[in-house]
Design a protein around this motif. Structure first.
Motif, PDB file in Angstrom:
ATOM      1  N   PRO A 224       1.608 -13.453  -1.085  1.00  0.00           N
ATOM      2  CA  PRO A 224       1.928 -12.882  -1.087  1.00  0.00           C
ATOM      3  C   PRO A 224       2.605 -11.157  -1.716  1.00  0.00           C
ATOM      4  N   ASP A 225       2.244 -12.033  -2.586  1.00  0.00           N
ATOM      5  CA  ASP A 225       2.461 -11.247  -3.920  1.00  0.00           C
ATOM      6  C   ASP A 225       1.379  -9.694  -3.608  1.00  0.00           C
ATOM      7  N   LEU A 226       0.246 -10.189  -3.359  1.00  0.00           N
ATOM      8  CA  LEU A 226      -1.157  -9.697  -3.690  1.00  0.00           C
ATOM      9  C   LEU A 226      -1.497  -8.414  -2.470  1.00  0.00           C
ATOM     10  N   TYR A 227      -0.326  -9.023  -1.111  1.00  0.00           N
ATOM     11  CA  TYR A 227      -0.356  -8.484  -0.204  1.00  0.00           C
ATOM     12  C   TYR A 227       0.364  -7.231  -0.174  1.00  0.00           C
ATOM     13  N   VAL A 228       1.708  -7.603  -0.428  1.00  0.00           N
ATOM     14  CA  VAL A 228       2.265  -6.440  -1.132  1.00  0.00           C
ATOM     15  C   VAL A 228       1.703  -5.734  -2.133  1.00  0.00           C
ATOM     16  N   ALA A 229       1.053  -5.708  -2.716  1.00  0.00           N
ATOM     17  CA  ALA A 229       0.684  -4.779  -3.872  1.00  0.00           C
ATOM     18  C   ALA A 229      -0.260  -3.725  -3.478  1.00  0.00           C
ATOM     19  N   VAL A 230      -1.483  -4.742  -2.470  1.00  0.00           N
ATOM     20  CA  VAL A 230      -1.957  -3.682  -1.884  1.00  0.00           C
ATOM     21  C   VAL A 230      -1.576  -2.141  -1.378  1.00  0.00           C
ATOM     22  N   HIS A 231      -0.400  -3.090  -0.243  1.00  0.00           N
ATOM     23  CA  HIS A 231       0.548  -1.554   0.211  1.00  0.00           C
ATOM     24  C   HIS A 231       0.645  -1.087  -0.321  1.00  0.00           C
ATOM     25  N   ARG A 232       1.504  -1.144  -1.733  1.00  0.00           N
ATOM     26  CA  ARG A 232       2.638  -0.458  -2.689  1.00  0.00           C
ATOM     27  C   ARG A 232       1.273   0.753  -3.137  1.00  0.00           C
ATOM     28  N   HIS A 233       0.215  -0.592  -3.648  1.00  0.00           N
ATOM     29  CA  HIS A 233      -0.630   0.340  -4.456  1.00  0.00           C
ATOM     30  C   HIS A 233      -1.157   1.969  -3.197  1.00  0.00           C
ATOM     31  N   PHE A 234      -1.748   1.737  -2.024  1.00  0.00           N
ATOM     32  CA  PHE A 234      -2.057   2.333  -0.999  1.00  0.00           C
ATOM     33  C   PHE A 234      -1.014   3.387  -0.307  1.00  0.00           C
ATOM     34  N   ARG A 235       0.198   3.038  -0.987  1.00  0.00           N
ATOM     35  CA  ARG A 235       0.715   4.204  -0.162  1.00  0.00           C
ATOM     36  C   ARG A 235       1.217   4.920  -1.244  1.00  0.00           C
ATOM     37  N   ALA A 236       1.012   4.261  -2.546  1.00  0.00           N
ATOM     38  CA  ALA A 236       1.249   5.262  -3.756  1.00  0.00           C
ATOM     39  C   ALA A 236       0.374   6.212  -3.792  1.00  0.00           C
ATOM     40  N   GLY A 237      -1.105   5.976  -3.481  1.00  0.00           N
ATOM     41  CA  GLY A 237      -2.048   6.870  -3.808  1.00  0.00           C
ATOM     42  C   GLY A 237      -3.243   6.334  -4.300  1.00  0.00           C
ATOM     43  N   ARG A 238      -2.941   5.115  -4.723  1.00  0.00           N
ATOM     44  CA  ARG A 238      -3.340   4.205  -6.175  1.00  0.00           C
ATOM     45  C   ARG A 238      -4.499   4.071  -5.247  1.00  0.00           C
ATOM     46  N   LEU A 239      -5.736   4.700  -4.432  1.00  0.00           N
ATOM     47  CA  LEU A 239      -6.823   3.865  -3.391  1.00  0.00           C
ATOM     48  C   LEU A 239      -7.922   2.931  -3.831  1.00  0.00           C
ATOM     49  N   TYR A 240      -8.306   3.206  -5.026  1.00  0.00           N
ATOM     50  CA  TYR A 240      -9.477   2.107  -5.571  1.00  0.00           C
ATOM     51  C   TYR A 240      -8.074   0.729  -6.273  1.00  0.00           C
TER      52      TYR A 240
END
Length: 309
Positions: A224-240
């Motif tokens: 779950p923590d990795l999936y939350v991190a994926v979504h957080r990075h994406f919404r913040a524009g950190r696509l890489y």
């Protein structure tokens, strides 16, 4: 009708991101292990999930008794204590049973229901539309549609979906087709409040990039923590960073999809959260499949620990 409209509009914030489709733990007597299920719920809430899906695909809904569906909702609602929303699987290929399940889920404390396209019957579009209208009329909770043609044979037609999206009774769609092009085709024609979520872990990042709202996920149960991190990075524009984490999850996602939900249950058993027991006709993994899942879990361990810090 005002309360229903409010419920639909209210989904804009919580029906997004990565939402776990929780498995149903069974004990050695083939009963629901409520303690294990409660721990799964609490783990997801602590990780930041905005909602929990119970008694649906990963929950082996087809082999749950009506009372067991209610039991899952009751346990999840008591654990959640309104910290997150509880989405209850309430689908059936018989409309009267789907109506009964929807009413029972609401009485047990669900915040929304998920209703799958009727399977096996192969209903004509007008019959499918009548089915979902009957379900929506049976509850004041928001209804999330579930379209997964690989399991239902017949899919939800675009025009039917657009019709439902215009109604305040329907909050969103869980699309299990993995067809990102469908999202691109329909997004501009849908109300802004209607939430579009994928049920396919492998294409979840592409779904977000195409304008989707999130993923109802099997793999989020494991990491779950990795999936939350994926979504957080994406919404913040950190696509890489989002892409890197998503790619590390991909091998496990593919393995879980191949033998779902037996592989998911085995993965969670490796982590000590539940027994891997399933209900027939689902059986536990063979030794080769277990080794593959264990290897993928080991490969993911370093990334998981790094993201969890």
């Amino acid at each position: 009708m005002t309360s229903t409209t409010t419920s639909r509009a209210d989904t804009a914030e919580w029906l997004s991101g990565f939402i776990p489709d929780l498995p149903t733990p069974f004990n050695h007597r083939d009963e629901i292990d409520t303690d294990a299920f409660g721990r799964l719920c609490e783990r997801q809430i602590a990780a930041g999930a905005s909602a929990l899906v119970v008694g649906e695909t990963a929950g082996e809904s087809a082999t749950l008794e009506p009372a067991e569906r209610v039991q899952l909702v009751d346990v999840a609602a008591r654990v959640a204590r309104k910290r997150v929303r509880i989405i209850a699987g309430a689908g059936s290929n018989a409309t009267d049973r789907a109506v009964m399940f929807a009413r029972a889920a609401q009485a047990a404390g669900a915040d929304a229901i998920m209703s799958v396209v009727p399977y096996y019957n192969k209903p004509m579009p007008h019959g499918m539309a009548a089915h979902f209208r009957a379900v929506a009329a049976a509850t004041t909770l928001p209804v999330i549609l579930h379209d997964i043609p690989s399991r239902t044979v017949k899919g939800l037609a675009d025009e039917t979906l657009l019709e439902f999206a215009a109604s305040p009774c329907f909050a969103g769609l869980r699309d299990g087709s993995g067809d990102v092009a469908r999202l691109a085709r329909l997004r501009s024609r849908l109300p802004a409040t209607f939430r579009m979520l994928t049920g396919d872990d492998n294409s979840s990042l592409a779904w977000l990039a195409a304008g989707g709202d999130g993923c109802i996920s099997a793999v989020a149960n494991v990491a779950p923590d990795l999936y939350v991190a994926v979504h957080r990075h994406f919404r913040a524009g950190r696509l890489y960073q989002a892409r890197e984490l998503h790619q590390r999850l991909a091998p496990l996602a593919s393995l879980l999809e191949r033998e779902h939900p037996a592989a998911l249950k085995f993965a969670l058993a490796l982590l000590g959260f539940m027994q891997p027991a399933t209900r027939l006709p689902i059986v536990q993994l063979d030794s080769r499949a277990k080794a593959e899942v264990a290897q993928a879990m080991a490969a993911l361990a370093d990334e998981y620990l790094a993201a969890a810090q």
